[in-house]
Design an enzyme around this catalytic site. Structure first.
Site, PDB file in Angstrom:
ATOM      1  N   GLU A 126      40.249  43.940  26.888  1.00  0.00           N
ATOM      2  CA  GLU A 126      39.838  42.567  27.237  1.00  0.00           C
ATOM      3  C   GLU A 126      38.578  42.163  26.455  1.00  0.00           C
ATOM      4  O   GLU A 126      38.483  41.038  25.952  1.00  0.00           O
ATOM      5  CB  GLU A 126      39.582  42.457  28.744  1.00  0.00           C
ATOM      6  CG  GLU A 126      39.217  41.025  29.151  1.00  0.00           C
ATOM      7  CD  GLU A 126      38.848  40.893  30.619  1.00  0.00           C
ATOM      8  OE1 GLU A 126      39.423  41.591  31.463  1.00  0.00           O
ATOM      9  OE2 GLU A 126      37.959  40.065  30.914  1.00  0.00           O
ATOM     10  N   CYS A 194      36.579  38.094  38.257  1.00  0.00           N
ATOM     11  CA  CYS A 194      37.604  37.256  38.894  1.00  0.00           C
ATOM     12  C   CYS A 194      37.669  37.464  40.403  1.00  0.00           C
ATOM     13  O   CYS A 194      37.109  38.420  40.942  1.00  0.00           O
ATOM     14  CB  CYS A 194      38.959  37.526  38.242  1.00  0.00           C
ATOM     15  SG  CYS A 194      39.703  39.053  38.809  1.00  0.00           S
ATOM     16  N   SER A 223      40.252  49.551  34.535  1.00  0.00           N
ATOM     17  CA  SER A 223      38.835  49.262  34.759  1.00  0.00           C
ATOM     18  C   SER A 223      38.574  48.904  36.214  1.00  0.00           C
ATOM     19  O   SER A 223      37.681  49.455  36.860  1.00  0.00           O
ATOM     20  CB  SER A 223      38.402  48.103  33.839  1.00  0.00           C
ATOM     21  OG  SER A 223      37.126  47.641  34.189  1.00  0.00           O
TER      22      SER A 223
HETATM   23 FE1  SF4 Z   1      43.530  38.194  36.009  1.00  0.00          FE
HETATM   24 FE2  SF4 Z   1      41.614  39.215  37.586  1.00  0.00          FE
HETATM   25 FE3  SF4 Z   1      44.054  40.164  37.707  1.00  0.00          FE
HETATM   26 FE4  SF4 Z   1      42.575  40.638  35.529  1.00  0.00          FE
HETATM   27  S1  SF4 Z   1      42.183  41.386  37.610  1.00  0.00           S
HETATM   28  S2  SF4 Z   1      44.719  40.042  35.567  1.00  0.00           S
HETATM   29  S3  SF4 Z   1      41.450  38.680  35.410  1.00  0.00           S
HETATM   30  S4  SF4 Z   1      43.424  38.059  38.237  1.00  0.00           S
END
Ligand code: SF4
Length: 306
Positions: A126, A194, A223
């Site tokens: 990412e 998030c 992670s």
């Molecule tokens: Fe999207 Fe958060 Fe899921 Fe990652 S952890 S895929 S940023 S909703």
């Protein structure tokens, strides 16, 4: 022995969407469908998709010209997007919309002439994808100790974005130090960490205070799953990250009255069910679902063209 299940746990909206995109592509275009990197960081999800005909590759050059190619939920750099075009691949983007939002904010900061600090784990896909979307200066930052060494174009024009799956507590500490070094730093209205990461860490914080042992279901390269284990350990509760029930060491249960279970955002619920069944075969009784933040976020799965 009592079992407590954290809430929320497991799949988030971005993971659901990314996996649904691969399933839809397999149905629409027939196998093989190529996926650049692991679609999400979970060995069981990858294996199941592999058996259905998905082929996971680390380099675009491994994919035959014209083949359907999916970019993973972590996002990719512009260079990858361009290279895929040059190679004549039919690309489908499964980047989580919350990661794409981080990309857009970084591009906006660059258009305003800012240096952008990307706070995250160096080498994580990412972070690589986010840095690779940059249109100006970027600096990757993982720990407060790196702040004094930062050399930016203009200290009055610095902004930051973060990886979406960081530790909420560690990031708060780092941001405190960053605001001292750059008092005018441009901050997002809402954190880039998030909703799924934030809610799962909050739930494990609560869980860890109520149990003697925490088991986090998730893969070693995930992670957000690693952060969940750390959250429990910070509460002084022993915690282990396990890919599946077979990794539980019976010795961990010695003297334990309550076991807490959670799962990272890329770990399927059936693995949690299997962990519960394993523990029940080893003396556990009642299962209690903890109360927690309700999640109502869903992302639309694009309708793939025939
Ligand atoms: Fe999207 Fe958060 Fe899921 Fe990652 S952890 S895929 S940023 S909703």
């Amino acid at each position: 022995m009592e079992l407590l299940l954290a809430n929320p746990r497991g799949f988030c909206a971005g993971v659901n969407r990314a996996i649904a995109i691969v399933h839809q592509a397999l149905e629409r275009y027939q196998p093989p469908v190529y996926v650049l990197h692991e679609i999400v960081h979970n060995t069981h999800v990858i294996e199941e998709l592999r058996q259905r005909g998905a082929v996971f590759v680390e380099e675009l050059e491994e994919i035959p010209r014209g083949a359907v190619t999916i970019f993973s939920a972590h996002g990719v750099s512009r260079a990858i997007e361009e290279r895929a075009k040059e190679l004549g691949l039919r690309t489908i983007d499964a980047t989580c919309p919350l990661v794409s939002k981080v990309h857009r904010r970084m591009i906006r900061l660059h258009s305003l002439g800012y240096d952008v600090l990307v706070i995250g784990h160096k080498g994580h896909p990412e972070v690589e994808g986010t840095c690779g979307q940059a249109e100006g200066p970027v600096h990757v930052l993982s720990q407060p100790v790196e702040i004094p060494g930062l050399r930016v174009t203009d200290p009055a024009k610095v902004g930051y974005v973060t990886q979406t799956t960081l530790s909420v507590d560690d990031t708060a500490e780092l941001l405190k130090a960053l605001r001292v070094r750059f008092p005018l730093i441009s901050e997002p209205e809402r954190t880039d960490i998030c909703y799924a990461t934030t809610n799962r860490q909050g739930a494990v914080r609560q869980l860890a205070d109520a149990v003697d042992l925490v088991l986090i279901v998730g893969s070693k390269n995930s992670s957000n799953s690693n952060r969940l284990r750390e959250v429990a350990e910070l509460r002084q509760t022993p915690a282990y990250l396990i890919d599946h029930a077979g990794e539980i060491d019976p010795q961990w249960l010695a003297g334990v009255n309550r076991v807490g279970i959670s799962a990272g955002a890329s770990a399927p619920e059936h693995l949690v069910v299997e962990v519960v069944a394993w523990l029940q075969q080893h003396g556990a009784g009642e299962v209690v679902e903890m109360a927690g933040e309700e999640e109502h976020i869903n992302f639309l799965v694009p309708d793939l063209q025939a």
